[in-house]
Design a protein around this motif. Structure first.
Motif, PDB file in Angstrom:
ATOM      1  N   ASP A 267       5.253   4.035   3.391  1.00 33.62           N
ATOM      2  CA  ASP A 267       6.138   4.799   2.501  1.00 33.62           C
ATOM      3  C   ASP A 267       5.371   5.805   1.637  1.00 33.62           C
ATOM      4  N   GLN A 268       4.041   5.863   1.771  1.00 27.13           N
ATOM      5  CA  GLN A 268       3.262   6.862   1.042  1.00 27.13           C
ATOM      6  C   GLN A 268       3.301   8.193   1.783  1.00 27.13           C
ATOM      7  N   ASN A 269       3.141   9.287   1.028  1.00 23.87           N
ATOM      8  CA  ASN A 269       3.086  10.581   1.708  1.00 23.87           C
ATOM      9  C   ASN A 269       1.719  10.761   2.366  1.00 23.87           C
ATOM     10  N   LYS A 270       1.622  11.795   3.187  1.00 26.19           N
ATOM     11  CA  LYS A 270       0.428  12.006   4.007  1.00 26.19           C
ATOM     12  C   LYS A 270      -0.831  12.157   3.162  1.00 26.19           C
ATOM     13  N   ILE A 271      -0.730  12.877   2.039  1.00 29.25           N
ATOM     14  CA  ILE A 271      -1.897  13.147   1.200  1.00 29.25           C
ATOM     15  C   ILE A 271      -2.447  11.853   0.608  1.00 29.25           C
ATOM     16  N   LYS A 272      -1.545  10.992   0.101  1.00 26.64           N
ATOM     17  CA  LYS A 272      -1.986   9.722  -0.486  1.00 26.64           C
ATOM     18  C   LYS A 272      -2.619   8.816   0.559  1.00 26.64           C
ATOM     19  N   ARG A 273      -2.061   8.819   1.752  1.00 31.07           N
ATOM     20  CA  ARG A 273      -2.604   7.979   2.810  1.00 31.07           C
ATOM     21  C   ARG A 273      -3.993   8.461   3.225  1.00 31.07           C
ATOM     22  N   GLN A 274      -4.142   9.768   3.334  1.00 29.87           N
ATOM     23  CA  GLN A 274      -5.450  10.315   3.701  1.00 29.87           C
ATOM     24  C   GLN A 274      -6.495  10.021   2.629  1.00 29.87           C
ATOM     25  N   LYS A 275      -6.082  10.134   1.361  1.00 26.14           N
ATOM     26  CA  LYS A 275      -7.022   9.873   0.261  1.00 26.14           C
ATOM     27  C   LYS A 275      -7.453   8.408   0.250  1.00 26.14           C
ATOM     28  N   ALA A 276      -6.491   7.505   0.480  1.00 27.99           N
ATOM     29  CA  ALA A 276      -6.814   6.073   0.502  1.00 27.99           C
ATOM     30  C   ALA A 276      -7.823   5.766   1.610  1.00 27.99           C
ATOM     31  N   MET A 277      -7.620   6.338   2.790  1.00 33.03           N
ATOM     32  CA  MET A 277      -8.540   6.109   3.898  1.00 33.03           C
ATOM     33  C   MET A 277      -9.913   6.713   3.621  1.00 33.03           C
ATOM     34  N   GLU A 278      -9.927   7.913   3.047  1.00 40.66           N
ATOM     35  CA  GLU A 278     -11.202   8.565   2.755  1.00 40.66           C
ATOM     36  C   GLU A 278     -11.995   7.791   1.710  1.00 40.66           C
ATOM     37  N   ASP A 279     -11.315   7.362   0.633  1.00 42.68           N
ATOM     38  CA  ASP A 279     -11.989   6.588  -0.414  1.00 42.68           C
ATOM     39  C   ASP A 279     -12.553   5.288   0.144  1.00 42.68           C
ATOM     40  N   PHE A 280     -11.811   4.674   1.044  1.00 41.88           N
ATOM     41  CA  PHE A 280     -12.264   3.411   1.631  1.00 41.88           C
ATOM     42  C   PHE A 280     -13.455   3.640   2.548  1.00 41.88           C
ATOM     43  N   ARG A 281     -13.398   4.670   3.361  1.00 38.61           N
ATOM     44  CA  ARG A 281     -14.500   4.969   4.280  1.00 38.61           C
ATOM     45  C   ARG A 281     -15.787   5.286   3.520  1.00 38.61           C
ATOM     46  N   LEU A 282     -15.635   6.000   2.390  1.00 37.93           N
ATOM     47  CA  LEU A 282     -16.809   6.424   1.626  1.00 37.93           C
ATOM     48  C   LEU A 282     -17.307   5.349   0.659  1.00 37.93           C
ATOM     49  N   GLY A 283     -16.601   4.217   0.565  1.00 35.37           N
ATOM     50  CA  GLY A 283     -17.044   3.121  -0.287  1.00 35.37           C
ATOM     51  C   GLY A 283     -16.611   3.223  -1.736  1.00 35.37           C
ATOM     52  N   ARG A 284     -15.750   4.197  -2.057  1.00 38.49           N
ATOM     53  CA  ARG A 284     -15.245   4.284  -3.439  1.00 38.49           C
ATOM     54  C   ARG A 284     -14.280   3.147  -3.733  1.00 38.49           C
ATOM     55  N   VAL A 285     -13.676   2.614  -2.684  1.00 41.73           N
ATOM     56  CA  VAL A 285     -12.725   1.511  -2.803  1.00 41.73           C
ATOM     57  C   VAL A 285     -13.258   0.330  -2.002  1.00 41.73           C
TER      58      VAL A 285
END
Length: 440
Positions: free
Chosen positions: A265-283
């Protein structure tokens, strides 16, 4: 493999193709219809991208279509495909739901050689005559066991029927379902060659499958404790969106900034940010449902957590496939009470998983909690007697002090408070003496 592809393949750090890649390379390149079955993390994406992109002709319109089950997977495959398509001067376009349709329509006018997207958006653009199918030579159905069921099966068939009858078909999956044995009946009686390498593939790393006994009321606190482990991060799977949102609200309320969520239910931008933050170790923890269980590639992901245990074995296989990819080590933590974990064992009894208890101890995951050193019985008895004697001595001293204090209160006046003299009576005697003298 042409020279450009070979050089780029080696530049990426690969010395040889995986079993699924080498098995389907020539058949796909020749135009044969294939079904490829191999474990998660075994390189299926490159298995269908390399041979199909190598045969593209730049400037000849859309020739390759790849159907994916989710936006995340479509974007991931698009990113990989673009790097390979550049080698043959071809363009790649992503067509996913939730993105701007007008922008996608304008991009289709540039006639990209490859389109990669979700079934619903692709079908919609074909129906609106925005996506032309007259030049499409190959259609790849990724995660076929998931896409070829329910309403999505109908959508995929409609997409393929919109192409010419001689279109090449490729189906890829990590798990086998009934429909994958009946593909010829569903897709125009085409001859489809099966390549099942699941039992001989050696790309999987060592993955420990742990049973962590924890009550539902304590699961959020356990997640917080796990973040204290050095270099730890994990995909955390939930069965229901409501439970996921409740857990996420708890972490927001407690001001934990190293936890994010990825939901449909998240928009595309939020989903991309969540994946990017996770990949980069910020999350450190990414809370999600099965939307991220298929195909998502997060390099060197150390752990997967089943906050809720899956309802069937296929979901478990895809969830745990996010860790231990391409020879890396990983760990799977299954939350539940004794009853839940027993049910999970029964669910996976036909799978080759070694499910063992695991514990969280002093900011580490351990196979067993160290036992406290045993104390000699004689020493314990002596300590008990000593403590008992000390307790008796304390009681005697307390009673003795009470008696002494009682006697002291009777025989001795209390000088702790001085009596305050009245300033008016200070010279009373002298005044009386003077009065008597005056009367005489």
């Amino acid at each position: 493999m042409n020279e450009h592809f070979k050089n780029y393949f080696e530049k990426l750090g690969f010395d040889k193709q995986t079993i699924i890649q080498s098995s389907v390379y020539e058949p796909l390149k020749k135009g044969d219809n294939v079904l490829g079955l191999s474990p998660t993390g075994s390189g299926k994406t490159l298995a269908f991208l390399m041979p199909t992109i190598e045969t593209l002709i730049a400037g000849e319109g859309t020739q390759l279509m790849i159907i994916e089950p989710s936006q995340e997977l479509a974007m991931q495959v698009t990113r990989i495909a673009r790097s390979w398509a550049k080698l043959v001067d071809c363009k790649v376009l992503s067509l996913t739901g939730g993105a701007n349709v007008k922008r996608q329509t304008d991009s289709l006018k540039k006639r990209p050689e490859v389109v990669i997207g979700t079934a619903g958006r692709i079908k919609s653009l074909i129906s609106d005559k925005k996506l032309k199918t007259n030049h499409i030579k190959t259609v790849i159905v990724d995660e076929a066991d998931d896409l070829l069921q329910g309403e999505t099966l109908t959508t995929v068939r409609q997409i393929i029927n919109a192409c010419y009858s001689d279109v090449q078909l490729g189906f890829f999956s990590a798990t086998k379902t009934e429909i994958l044995e009946e593909l010829t009946n569903w897709f125009g009686n085409k001859k489809i060659e099966k390549f099942d390498v699941r039992n001989i593939d050696d790309t999987r790393g060592e993955v420990k499958h742990g049973l962590l006994e924890v009550l539902r009321s304590n699961r959020n606190k356990m997640l917080v404790r796990l973040t204290h482990i050095k270099e730890f991060k994990a995909l955390v799977f939930f069965n229901q969106m409501n439970d996921l949102n409740k857990a996420y609200s708890y972490f927001v309320h407690e001001h934990y900034n190293n936890i994010a969520k990825l939901t449909s239910d998240q928009n595309k931008i939020k989903r991309q940010k969540a994946m990017e933050d996770f990949r980069l170790g910020r999350v450190k923890l990414l809370l999600t449902t099965d939307v991220a269980a298929r195909g998502i590639d997060i390099p060197k992901l150390p752990a997967v957590i089943n906050y809720d245990l899956p309802d069937d074995a296929i979901d478990y296989i895809h969830r745990v496939g996010r860790t231990g990819r391409m020879g890396e080590k990983g760990v799977v933590l299954n939350f539940g009470d004794d009853h839940d974990l027993r049910d999970l064992k029964n669910l996976l009894k036909n799978e080759e998983y070694n499910l063992q208890p695991i514990y969280f101890f002093k900011n580490k995951l351990v196979d067993e909690v160290p036992k406290q050193p045993k104390v000699d019985k004689a020493i314990k008895k002596a300590d008990k007697v000593t403590k008992s004697n000390a307790s008796d001595d304390k009681k005697i001293r307390k009673n003795t002090n009470k008696k002494i204090n009682k006697r002291s209160n009777v025989s001795q006046p209390n000088f702790s408070k001085k009596k305050k003299k009245n300033k008016h009576t200070k010279n009373k005697g002298m005044r009386k003496k003077w009065r008597n003298m005056n009367h005489k």
